[in-house]
Design a protein around this motif. Sequence first.
Motif, PDB file in Angstrom:
ATOM      1  N   ARG A 157       0.839  -1.200   0.000  1.00 31.24           N
ATOM      2  CA  ARG A 157       0.000   0.000   0.000  1.00 31.24           C
ATOM      3  C   ARG A 157       0.878   1.255   0.000  1.00 31.24           C
ATOM      4  O   ARG A 157       0.596   2.232  -0.675  1.00 31.24           O
ATOM      5  N   GLU A 158       1.958   1.191   0.757  1.00 32.26           N
ATOM      6  CA  GLU A 158       2.851   2.347   0.872  1.00 32.26           C
ATOM      7  C   GLU A 158       3.524   2.674  -0.468  1.00 32.26           C
ATOM      8  O   GLU A 158       3.515   3.820  -0.915  1.00 32.26           O
ATOM      9  N   VAL A 159       4.093   1.663  -1.124  1.00 33.77           N
ATOM     10  CA  VAL A 159       4.755   1.942  -2.403  1.00 33.77           C
ATOM     11  C   VAL A 159       3.734   2.284  -3.488  1.00 33.77           C
ATOM     12  O   VAL A 159       4.012   3.103  -4.368  1.00 33.77           O
ATOM     13  N   ARG A 160       2.546   1.684  -3.407  1.00 36.42           N
ATOM     14  CA  ARG A 160       1.495   2.026  -4.368  1.00 36.42           C
ATOM     15  C   ARG A 160       1.101   3.496  -4.227  1.00 36.42           C
ATOM     16  O   ARG A 160       0.735   4.151  -5.193  1.00 36.42           O
ATOM     17  N   ALA A 161       1.155   3.998  -2.999  1.00 37.10           N
ATOM     18  CA  ALA A 161       0.801   5.398  -2.755  1.00 37.10           C
ATOM     19  C   ALA A 161       1.966   6.329  -3.092  1.00 37.10           C
ATOM     20  O   ALA A 161       1.844   7.546  -2.984  1.00 37.10           O
ATOM     21  N   GLY A 162       3.118   5.750  -3.503  1.00 38.32           N
ATOM     22  CA  GLY A 162       4.237   6.571  -3.955  1.00 38.32           C
ATOM     23  C   GLY A 162       5.288   6.878  -2.908  1.00 38.32           C
ATOM     24  O   GLY A 162       6.125   7.759  -3.106  1.00 38.32           O
ATOM     25  N   PHE A 163       5.258   6.139  -1.772  1.00 42.97           N
ATOM     26  CA  PHE A 163       6.245   6.380  -0.716  1.00 42.97           C
ATOM     27  C   PHE A 163       7.208   5.206  -0.606  1.00 42.97           C
ATOM     28  O   PHE A 163       6.785   4.059  -0.551  1.00 42.97           O
ATOM     29  N   CYS A 164       8.502   5.508  -0.522  1.00 41.91           N
ATOM     30  CA  CYS A 164       9.499   4.467  -0.289  1.00 41.91           C
ATOM     31  C   CYS A 164       9.352   3.955   1.145  1.00 41.91           C
ATOM     32  O   CYS A 164       9.264   4.745   2.085  1.00 41.91           O
ATOM     33  N   THR A 165       9.352   2.620   1.311  1.00 40.27           N
ATOM     34  CA  THR A 165       9.204   2.051   2.652  1.00 40.27           C
ATOM     35  C   THR A 165      10.486   2.210   3.463  1.00 40.27           C
ATOM     36  O   THR A 165      10.475   2.049   4.674  1.00 40.27           O
ATOM     37  N   GLN A 166      11.594   2.518   2.795  1.00 42.03           N
ATOM     38  CA  GLN A 166      12.862   2.693   3.507  1.00 42.03           C
ATOM     39  C   GLN A 166      13.087   4.144   3.922  1.00 42.03           C
ATOM     40  O   GLN A 166      13.535   4.413   5.026  1.00 42.03           O
ATOM     41  N   CYS A 167      12.827   5.085   2.994  1.00 40.68           N
ATOM     42  CA  CYS A 167      13.241   6.468   3.257  1.00 40.68           C
ATOM     43  C   CYS A 167      12.123   7.489   3.051  1.00 40.68           C
ATOM     44  O   CYS A 167      12.363   8.690   3.216  1.00 40.68           O
ATOM     45  N   GLY A 169      10.998   8.564   0.374  1.00 40.60           N
ATOM     46  CA  GLY A 169      11.186   9.293  -0.880  1.00 40.60           C
ATOM     47  C   GLY A 169      10.153   8.883  -1.921  1.00 40.60           C
ATOM     48  O   GLY A 169       9.380   7.949  -1.711  1.00 40.60           O
ATOM     49  N   PRO A 170      10.131   9.607  -3.068  1.00 42.36           N
ATOM     50  CA  PRO A 170       9.130   9.305  -4.100  1.00 42.36           C
ATOM     51  C   PRO A 170       9.451   8.014  -4.850  1.00 42.36           C
ATOM     52  O   PRO A 170      10.589   7.768  -5.218  1.00 42.36           O
ATOM     53  N   VAL A 171       8.422   7.205  -5.055  1.00 42.46           N
ATOM     54  CA  VAL A 171       8.592   5.904  -5.695  1.00 42.46           C
ATOM     55  C   VAL A 171       7.841   5.888  -7.021  1.00 42.46           C
ATOM     56  O   VAL A 171       6.715   6.360  -7.103  1.00 42.46           O
TER      57      VAL A 171
END
Length: 269
Positions: A157-167, A169-171
């Motif tokens: 869900r996090e990467v789908r929303a455009g957020f890096c799960t590590q930092c 940053g934009p994904v």
Amino acid sequence: MSDDAEAAFGAVADELRVRILRELWEADDPLSFSALRDRVDVADSGRFNYHLSKLRGRFVEQTADGYDLRLAGNRLVGALYSGVFTEEASVEPTPVEGTCTNCGGALEASYEDERGRVTCTDCDVALLSGGVPPAFVEDREDDLATALDGYFRTMLREVRAGFCTQCSGPVDGRLEHDPEHGPRAVFECGRCGGTFHGTAAAVALDHAAVVAFYYEHGRDVRTVPVWEVDWLHGATRAGDAARVTVDVDGDELDLVVDESLSVSVAERP
Ligand SMILES: [Zn+2]
Ligand SMILES: [Zn+2]
């Protein structure tokens, strides 16, 4: 790595500085210079002040109420507590309810070498596998499979929303056609370069049409463990896009996942 990032690593490359960060984390309110020094328990005021000054600005801020952690300081201490730098943990394989979507065999969940897995004991296929920090398994050994399911859905869900799960940053997400494994969803962070891979169908897991389709069949796809969702592994190539057929109780819903991982309902001929 950028010069800024190297300077940040340098700033915390000292055991005393890590102790300062931890004490600020554990304090509910900002701490005065002397209160912080007492908690860190350093007799030499000059030495303490030197190390505190290395953290000030980037990790620690000085306000009218005293010293407090900045967001970067909070993130850093959170990462230390996650155990990724310091701990080794493992959970012996435990049986999981349900059967393998590949062969019908029995399933088990395990945690080893910082990877959580749900695997089939017969055909050895890993139905779910990914990197998870050691803190994750604490108090979750008894229901590791359910916890892994929640963890991977949250990451997706996090990467789908455009957020890096590590930092954070934009994904950017894109579809890749792997000759061996078929269409894959690949997410790449423009900041830290971290990547996250999944099946092409996984990006449709919480699509409104899929949620509604399950609902019409009296089911809630959000509570079906991902290893029981067999259509997640069945995407096929259709030109530059991928075709996904959602199957619930024999009824089918066709979806298209395009090059940028947008999901739409396919026109039926
Ligand atoms: Zn199997
Ligand atoms: Zn990143």
